[in-house]
Design a protein around this motif. Structure first.
Motif, short mmCIF file in Angstrom:
data_model
loop_
_atom_site.label_atom_id
_atom_site.label_comp_id
_atom_site.label_asym_id
_atom_site.label_seq_id
_atom_site.Cartn_x
_atom_site.Cartn_y
_atom_site.Cartn_z
N GLN A 1 -1.86 19.82 12.52
CA GLN A 1 -0.94 20.59 11.68
C GLN A 1 -1.70 21.40 10.64
O GLN A 1 -1.37 22.57 10.38
N LYS A 2 -2.73 20.80 10.03
CA LYS A 2 -3.54 21.54 9.05
C LYS A 2 -4.23 22.73 9.71
O LYS A 2 -4.31 23.82 9.12
N ILE A 3 -4.72 22.51 10.91
CA ILE A 3 -5.39 23.60 11.64
C ILE A 3 -4.39 24.69 11.99
O ILE A 3 -4.67 25.89 11.86
N ALA A 4 -3.19 24.30 12.40
CA ALA A 4 -2.15 25.28 12.72
C ALA A 4 -1.72 26.06 11.48
O ALA A 4 -1.44 27.26 11.55
N ASP A 5 -1.68 25.39 10.33
CA ASP A 5 -1.26 26.05 9.09
C ASP A 5 -2.25 27.14 8.66
O ASP A 5 -1.86 28.08 7.95
N ALA A 6 -3.52 27.00 9.07
CA ALA A 6 -4.54 28.00 8.71
C ALA A 6 -4.78 29.01 9.84
O ALA A 6 -5.69 29.82 9.75
N ARG A 7 -3.93 28.96 10.86
CA ARG A 7 -4.10 29.85 12.02
C ARG A 7 -4.09 31.32 11.64
O ARG A 7 -4.80 32.14 12.23
N HIS A 8 -3.30 31.69 10.64
CA HIS A 8 -3.16 33.09 10.25
C HIS A 8 -4.44 33.70 9.70
O HIS A 8 -4.54 34.93 9.57
N LEU A 9 -5.43 32.86 9.37
CA LEU A 9 -6.69 33.36 8.84
C LEU A 9 -7.68 33.73 9.95
O LEU A 9 -8.75 34.27 9.67
N LEU A 10 -7.31 33.46 11.19
CA LEU A 10 -8.16 33.78 12.34
C LEU A 10 -7.64 35.02 13.07
O LEU A 10 -6.45 35.36 12.95
N PRO A 11 -8.50 35.68 13.85
CA PRO A 11 -8.03 36.82 14.63
C PRO A 11 -6.90 36.43 15.58
O PRO A 11 -6.79 35.27 16.00
N ALA A 12 -6.08 37.40 15.94
CA ALA A 12 -4.90 37.12 16.77
C ALA A 12 -5.27 36.51 18.12
O ALA A 12 -4.50 35.72 18.68
N ASP A 13 -6.43 36.89 18.66
CA ASP A 13 -6.81 36.40 19.99
C ASP A 13 -7.70 35.16 19.93
O ASP A 13 -8.29 34.76 20.94
N ALA A 14 -7.82 34.54 18.75
CA ALA A 14 -8.59 33.30 18.66
C ALA A 14 -7.98 32.24 19.57
O ALA A 14 -6.76 32.13 19.69
N GLU A 15 -8.85 31.46 20.20
CA GLU A 15 -8.37 30.42 21.12
C GLU A 15 -8.39 29.07 20.43
O GLU A 15 -9.44 28.59 20.00
N LEU A 16 -7.21 28.44 20.30
CA LEU A 16 -7.09 27.13 19.70
C LEU A 16 -6.72 26.12 20.78
O LEU A 16 -5.72 26.29 21.48
N ILE A 17 -7.53 25.09 20.91
CA ILE A 17 -7.32 24.08 21.94
C ILE A 17 -7.29 22.70 21.30
O ILE A 17 -8.18 22.34 20.52
N GLU A 18 -6.27 21.93 21.62
CA GLU A 18 -6.17 20.55 21.14
C GLU A 18 -6.60 19.60 22.24
O GLU A 18 -6.06 19.62 23.34
N ILE A 19 -7.60 18.78 21.96
CA ILE A 19 -8.13 17.83 22.93
C ILE A 19 -7.34 16.52 22.80
O ILE A 19 -7.38 15.87 21.75
N GLU A 20 -6.66 16.17 23.84
CA GLU A 20 -5.82 14.97 23.83
C GLU A 20 -6.67 13.72 23.66
O GLU A 20 -7.65 13.51 24.39
N GLY A 21 -6.30 12.91 22.69
CA GLY A 21 -6.98 11.63 22.47
C GLY A 21 -8.18 11.69 21.55
O GLY A 21 -8.76 10.65 21.23
N ALA A 22 -8.56 12.88 21.09
CA ALA A 22 -9.75 13.01 20.24
C ALA A 22 -9.39 12.80 18.77
O ALA A 22 -8.35 13.27 18.30
#
Length: 248
Positions: free
Chosen positions: A187-208
């Motif tokens: 959630q914290k990472i998602a909240d700061a998403r607007h500070l990255l370029p539009a085409d930035a790739e965000l991947i959540e690793i399950e279980g990490a």
């Protein structure tokens, strides 16, 4: 007499302030050296025994180079707060051995990236033949990586997010999060998403978890990982390797 007394009072006040500042500096230095999370011996041994990885304990940092000697892409990687830099050697060795990426793991001053004011040149000088440089890091190290990103060709974040606004740049960005991270939560990472370029790739690793991005053992406040270290290493190698290859 009053002037003399006034000068003495000023001297006492200034001396007291100097003592407080000095004690504060000493306290920070001591705190920065206590509780450093050390690299686990077995993962580190796997790096030292890997014939495809050359290790150089250089002035610029811990340099991991492909044994093939061929490397056009480099990664300057900044450790998390109070984490032994060697704790990242195992999870990063895959892109060295399999993707010919040269990795420079920095040694932040006082074990805290915010106190390390060196620029990219202080680290890239370890591999002057590398043409393309990624900067990144884990947790607080990633925040510092964002501050250096405009001097790099790409940004890589492990369980981290930016405080600097990079949204208007054309910087390639890969941000990896952990579903069980109790510190840099998804959630914290998602909240700061607007500070990255539009085409930035965000991947959540399950279980990490937060500590899954290094090999230094459990961390206070973190979640409980459900992914094995072997699977985590393989997943990170695959994702970061493809990211590096896309920069060619």
């Amino acid at each position: 007499m009053q002037k003399r007394r006034g000068r003495r009072i000023v001297a006492w006040v200034l001396g007291g302030l100097a003592a407080v500042v000095l004690l504060g500096v000493i306290g920070v230095v001591i705190w920065s050296q206590v509780g450093v999370m050390q690299a686990e011996p077995e993962p580190l041994a796997s790096v030292r025994e890997n014939p495809d990885v050359v290790i150089d304990d250089a002035d610029e940092g811990i340099v991991l180079s492909p044994a093939s000697g061929s490397s056009e892409i480099g990664l300057v990687f900044i450790p998390g707060a109070k984490v032994d830099p060697w704790a990242y050697a195992a999870i990063l060795q895959g892109i060295v051995a399999e993707d010919d990426v040269t990795v420079v793991i920095t040694r932040p001053w006082l074990n805290l990236a915010f106190f390390d004011l060196r620029g990219m040149d202080a680290f890239t000088s370890a591999a002057p033949d590398v043409d393309t440089w990624i900067v990144g890091g884990h947790s607080l190290g990633g925040v510092r990586g964002c501050q250096l990103a405009t001097d790099a060709d790409a940004l890589l974040l492990f369980a981290s997010y930016c405080s600097d606004d990079l949204a208007s740049t054309d910087l390639p960005v890969l941000s990896l999060a952990g579903s069980e991270d109790g510190l840099s939560t998804p959630q914290k990472i998602a909240d700061a998403r607007h500070l990255l370029p539009a085409d930035a790739e965000l991947i959540e690793i399950e279980g990490a978890s937060h500590a899954s991005f290094g090999d230094y053992g459990p961390q206070p406040g973190d979640g409980t990982p459900t992914i094995s270290d072997e699977d985590m290493h393989a997943t990170v190698t695959d994702l970061t390797g493809r990211f590096a290859d896309s920069l060619d």
